[in-house]
Design an enzyme around this catalytic site. Sequence first.
Site, PDB file in Angstrom:
ATOM      1  N   THR A 284     -25.838 -23.636 -39.033  1.00 46.51           N
ATOM      2  CA  THR A 284     -24.534 -24.153 -39.438  1.00 46.51           C
ATOM      3  C   THR A 284     -23.645 -23.078 -40.045  1.00 46.51           C
ATOM      4  O   THR A 284     -24.148 -22.131 -40.669  1.00 46.51           O
ATOM      5  CB  THR A 284     -24.757 -25.267 -40.483  1.00 46.51           C
ATOM      6  OG1 THR A 284     -23.498 -25.588 -41.076  1.00 46.51           O
ATOM      7  CG2 THR A 284     -25.681 -24.835 -41.605  1.00 46.51           C
TER       8      THR A 284
ATOM      9  N   TYR B 203     -27.596 -27.901 -48.493  1.00 43.66           N
ATOM     10  CA  TYR B 203     -27.633 -28.061 -47.030  1.00 43.66           C
ATOM     11  C   TYR B 203     -27.583 -26.686 -46.349  1.00 43.66           C
ATOM     12  O   TYR B 203     -28.447 -26.351 -45.523  1.00 43.66           O
ATOM     13  CB  TYR B 203     -26.461 -28.933 -46.567  1.00 43.66           C
ATOM     14  CG  TYR B 203     -26.252 -28.858 -45.074  1.00 43.66           C
ATOM     15  CD1 TYR B 203     -27.230 -29.314 -44.197  1.00 43.66           C
ATOM     16  CD2 TYR B 203     -25.097 -28.292 -44.532  1.00 43.66           C
ATOM     17  CE1 TYR B 203     -27.064 -29.215 -42.823  1.00 43.66           C
ATOM     18  CE2 TYR B 203     -24.924 -28.191 -43.168  1.00 43.66           C
ATOM     19  CZ  TYR B 203     -25.906 -28.651 -42.317  1.00 43.66           C
ATOM     20  OH  TYR B 203     -25.739 -28.537 -40.965  1.00 43.66           O
TER      21      TYR B 203
END
Length: 326
Positions: free
Chosen positions: A117, A141
């Site tokens: 990501t 995350y």
Amino acid sequence: MTVLITGGAGYIGGHAVLAFLDRGETPVVLDDLSTGSRSAIPSEVPFIFGDVGDTSLLLQIIEAHKIDAILHFAAKIVVPESIADPLAYYLNNTAKTRALLEAAVKGKVRYFVFSSTAAVYGNPNRATVNEETVPAPLSPYGMSKLMSEFMIRDVSAAYGQKHVILRYFNVAGADPKGRHGQSTANATHLIKVAIETALGRRPFMNIFGNDYPTPDGTCVRDYVHVSDLAYAHLLALDQLRLDGVSRTLNCGYGRGYSVREVVEAVRRVAGTNFEVRQAPRRPGDPASIIASNDQLVRLGWKPELHDLSVIVQHALAWEKSCVIRV
Ligand code: UFG
């Protein structure tokens, strides 16, 4: 040889399944259906209900289906949730990736493609980020994915597995043929939230923060169509099989839209003027993050769905069709 797709019942993994089918390959799907849906998987695709952290199950699957490549999509992906519950993210995204890698090594799987990501970059403070930009995640995350990246590189170096790490920017849209889209309940992603508001399923939506150092004060993101992204996986895997070179690649278009611009695009495409409220900044949000995608383009990536209106149109069409199906 066969490809295993973890998280293939989910949003991005499900589009990858379609991309393989569209070129005549049938992958195998492993999913725990925690956010994905069984009905998202076409009937011709072998489906195994299970956990990516279950090494012995993985070994059975690898052997039974002669898996030579794993595309690992299964993950938790909501930045604010990761701040509230980091241990869930380090278990699900990091510890289970370690278990999956162990199975891949024991099962002699040659290729590993990982869903990483743009959140690994944190708040980069530059117009665009390339793959050499030093990662500095702002959220658990992003950190959970970065830790997995380190493991994957170490595993490749030690055991000879080859990998591609794809760093996704803001994934949105839906299959142009209407076969799949984002169905996650209580979604928090901007385009999904704006469309639900446009369709009257939410009374209003919030814009989180209007005092960022960006042209209109709201956050800027590089929104990438999920089908262009799915195609990038095929391309990356083909190249990996061809030259055996492990790579880390940004997946974005290299342009950004502010939250306000996205809201206006949804209003325009949906033809409604829904209510938008100004809210405080959301923790963990970088001001602006835009990909430099030179490396992926050099591999031959030719995105076709980059127009923001097209992304919104496809997402809107999917959202409407979900109601018709209920
Ligand atoms: N936003 C709003 N209102 C909403 C929802 C979002 O203003 O109701 C704003 C956010 O504050 C942010 C922007 O819209 O500024 C985009 O937020 P999203 O929740 O859609 O996406 P994120 O940028 O937080 O994160 C997404 C993925 C991550 C990925 C990241 C890469 O969830 O997995 O993009 O940039 F890492």
